[in-house]
Scaffold this motif. Structure first.
Motif, short mmCIF file in Angstrom:
data_model
loop_
_atom_site.label_atom_id
_atom_site.label_comp_id
_atom_site.label_asym_id
_atom_site.label_seq_id
_atom_site.Cartn_x
_atom_site.Cartn_y
_atom_site.Cartn_z
N MET A 145 0.86 -1.18 0.00
CA MET A 145 0.00 0.00 0.00
C MET A 145 0.90 1.24 0.00
N LYS A 146 0.61 2.21 -0.91
CA LYS A 146 1.45 3.40 -1.04
C LYS A 146 0.96 4.46 -0.07
N ILE A 147 1.89 5.02 0.70
CA ILE A 147 1.53 6.05 1.70
C ILE A 147 2.00 7.41 1.17
N ARG A 148 1.06 8.39 1.07
CA ARG A 148 1.40 9.75 0.59
C ARG A 148 2.03 10.54 1.73
N SER A 149 3.17 11.13 1.48
CA SER A 149 3.84 11.95 2.51
C SER A 149 3.28 13.38 2.44
N LEU A 150 2.98 13.95 3.56
CA LEU A 150 2.46 15.31 3.62
C LEU A 150 3.61 16.32 3.51
N ARG A 151 3.39 17.40 2.74
CA ARG A 151 4.41 18.45 2.60
C ARG A 151 4.49 19.26 3.89
N PRO A 152 5.65 19.43 4.46
CA PRO A 152 5.75 20.18 5.71
C PRO A 152 5.38 21.66 5.49
N ALA A 153 4.84 22.34 6.49
CA ALA A 153 4.48 23.76 6.42
C ALA A 153 5.74 24.61 6.48
N PHE A 154 5.56 25.92 6.18
CA PHE A 154 6.67 26.84 6.34
C PHE A 154 7.11 26.89 7.80
N THR A 155 8.38 26.96 7.98
CA THR A 155 8.87 27.17 9.33
C THR A 155 8.76 28.66 9.67
N LEU A 156 8.86 28.97 10.93
CA LEU A 156 8.79 30.37 11.38
C LEU A 156 9.90 31.20 10.75
N GLU B 148 11.38 30.69 7.84
CA GLU B 148 11.06 30.93 6.43
C GLU B 148 10.00 32.01 6.28
N LEU B 149 9.01 31.98 7.15
CA LEU B 149 7.95 32.98 7.10
C LEU B 149 8.50 34.38 7.35
N LEU B 150 9.38 34.47 8.33
CA LEU B 150 9.99 35.78 8.64
C LEU B 150 10.85 36.28 7.49
N VAL B 151 11.55 35.36 6.82
CA VAL B 151 12.37 35.75 5.67
C VAL B 151 11.49 36.29 4.54
N VAL B 152 10.36 35.60 4.28
CA VAL B 152 9.44 36.05 3.24
C VAL B 152 8.89 37.43 3.56
N ILE B 153 8.49 37.62 4.84
CA ILE B 153 7.95 38.93 5.25
C ILE B 153 9.01 40.01 5.08
N ALA B 154 10.25 39.68 5.45
CA ALA B 154 11.33 40.65 5.31
C ALA B 154 11.56 41.02 3.85
N ILE B 155 11.53 40.01 2.97
CA ILE B 155 11.71 40.28 1.54
C ILE B 155 10.59 41.17 1.00
N ILE B 156 9.35 40.86 1.41
CA ILE B 156 8.22 41.69 0.97
C ILE B 156 8.37 43.12 1.46
N GLY B 157 8.82 43.26 2.73
CA GLY B 157 9.03 44.60 3.27
C GLY B 157 10.07 45.38 2.49
#
Length: 373
Positions: A1-12, A14-23
């Motif tokens: 039976m094939k088990i689908r792996s869930l994609r991990p969420a953004f880490t804190l 990574e989120l801060l880096v994205v916010i900084a880039i947007i800023g």
């Protein structure tokens, strides 16, 4: 039976880096947006000046003369010689040529009922009992530059950012002499033939920032020093550098004796209907965005400088109908020179003392200075 792996969420992190880039991107974008907005406002200012210059061309087609700066003989005739006809500005006679005929038609009856260019209360026709609304509380968009965001209280005289060229010598509103295009109309009125220096070499209109409050350490282009005792006097010695010396650090001016902190004071450009130097005139002496000074009667004796909130200079309309941006670093000659013969400040007919800027203000000084942007 094939088990689908869930994609991990953004880490804190990574989120801060994205916010900084947007800023950072927003920070980079905002100056560009502001610059684009100011470019649009400056273009609107330029268009307004263009329309006013074309209106004067139409006026000249009809009357064979430009509007005078003050003392328009037509107002004297229409008002039977009274009711302060001499204080009506060039903008009053310009109204029919900028699609403001209805407002123009209010001026004569309002003046006949005792109204002045500085009053906004409604008047009553003594013969008919009709209420006459003051034309001077009308805020005309064609008279305003959107770069100047000064807010004027309602029910006060409305201002203008566009002022008429009174020339390159220190003259009171009431003097009969004239070197600029806009004169005392009783003495004479300019036409295309009187501009012997060439219409492409002579300024018709420029800009002014609208004055509001008194005080110190405010932008010199907004306020006026009204008691500079070393400035000189009408008909006497005049040294422009003494006015220039009132300009302090950070583009400020030490203001002495500004008439009022209210919206009814003597601030620059404060009344579009009033012909006094302070409101609807300027001189090509101090460079654009330089200080304005006066001695004694601040309304009539003010030596107003062209000024704006545009970076580095002002828009100016020339007598040929073209509009140019004039740099505040334009040549003004030697401002430390003293015009020491009283007659010279009133009747001098030679080349301008004040470099290229002065030459652009004199219509028949014998100069051929053409401003190159």
């Amino acid at each position: 039976m094939k088990i689908r792996s869930l994609r991990p969420a953004f880490t804190l992190v990574e989120l801060l880096v994205v916010i900084a880039i947007i800023g950072i991107l927003v920070g980079l974008l905002l100056p560009a947006v502001q610059a684009a907005r100011e470019a649009a406002r400056r273009m609107q200012c330029s268009n307004n000046l263009k329309q006013l210059s074309l209106a004067q061309h139409n006026h000249a087609d009809v009357f064979k003369k430009f509007s005078p700066g003050n003392s328009d003989p037509r107002w004297q005739t229409e008002l039977s010689g009274g009711n302060s006809w001499d204080r009506l500005s060039y903008l009053t006679s310009t109204l029919p040529y900028i699609e403001q005929t209805a407002l123009y038609n209010q001026i004569a009856p309002y003046s006949a009922a005792g109204g002045r260019p500085w009053t906004v209360d409604d008047r009553t026709n003594s013969s008919t009992g009709a209420i006459i609304i003051s034309p001077y509380k009308s805020n005309i968009s064609a008279f305003r530059c959107p770069s100047d965001g000064v807010q004027i209280s309602p029910n006060t005289p409305m201002p203008t950012n566009y002022v008429a060229n009174r020339g390159d010598l220190y003259l009171s509103t009431t003097n009969w002499e004239w070197r600029g295009v806009f004169s005392n109309g009783v003495r004479g009125q300019a036409n295309f033939g009187t501009i012997t220096d060439g219409t492409s070499n002579t300024i018709m209109f420029s800009e002014t920032t609208i004055g509001k409050n008194s005080g110190t350490a405010l932008q010199d282009s907004i306020l006026t020093s009204t008691t500079v005792n070393t400035l000189g006097s009408i008909g006497g010695p005049f040294t422009p550098s003494l006015c220039l010396a009132t300009k302090g650090p950070n583009n400020t001016i030490a203001v002495q004796g500004q008439n009022s902190t209210s919206d009814t004071g003597w601030g620059k450009g404060r009344r579009w209907g009033d012909s006094a130097n302070a409101y609807t005139g300027f001189f090509t002496i101090q460079a654009p965005n330089g200080p304005s000074c006066a001695l004694g009667n601040a309304e009539h004796d003010q030596v107003s400088a062209a000024s704006s909130f545009h970076t580095g200079g002002v828009n100016s309309a020339f007598c040929d109908g073209s509009v140019h941006f004039i740099s505040q670093s334009i040549d003004t000659g030697d401002l430390t020179f003293t015009v020491d013969t009283p007659a010279n400040t009133r009747t001098y007919a030679g080349r301008s003392y004040w470099g290229v800027w002065g030459a652009l203000g004199s219509m028949s000084g014998g100069e051929s200075s053409t401003y190159q942007e």
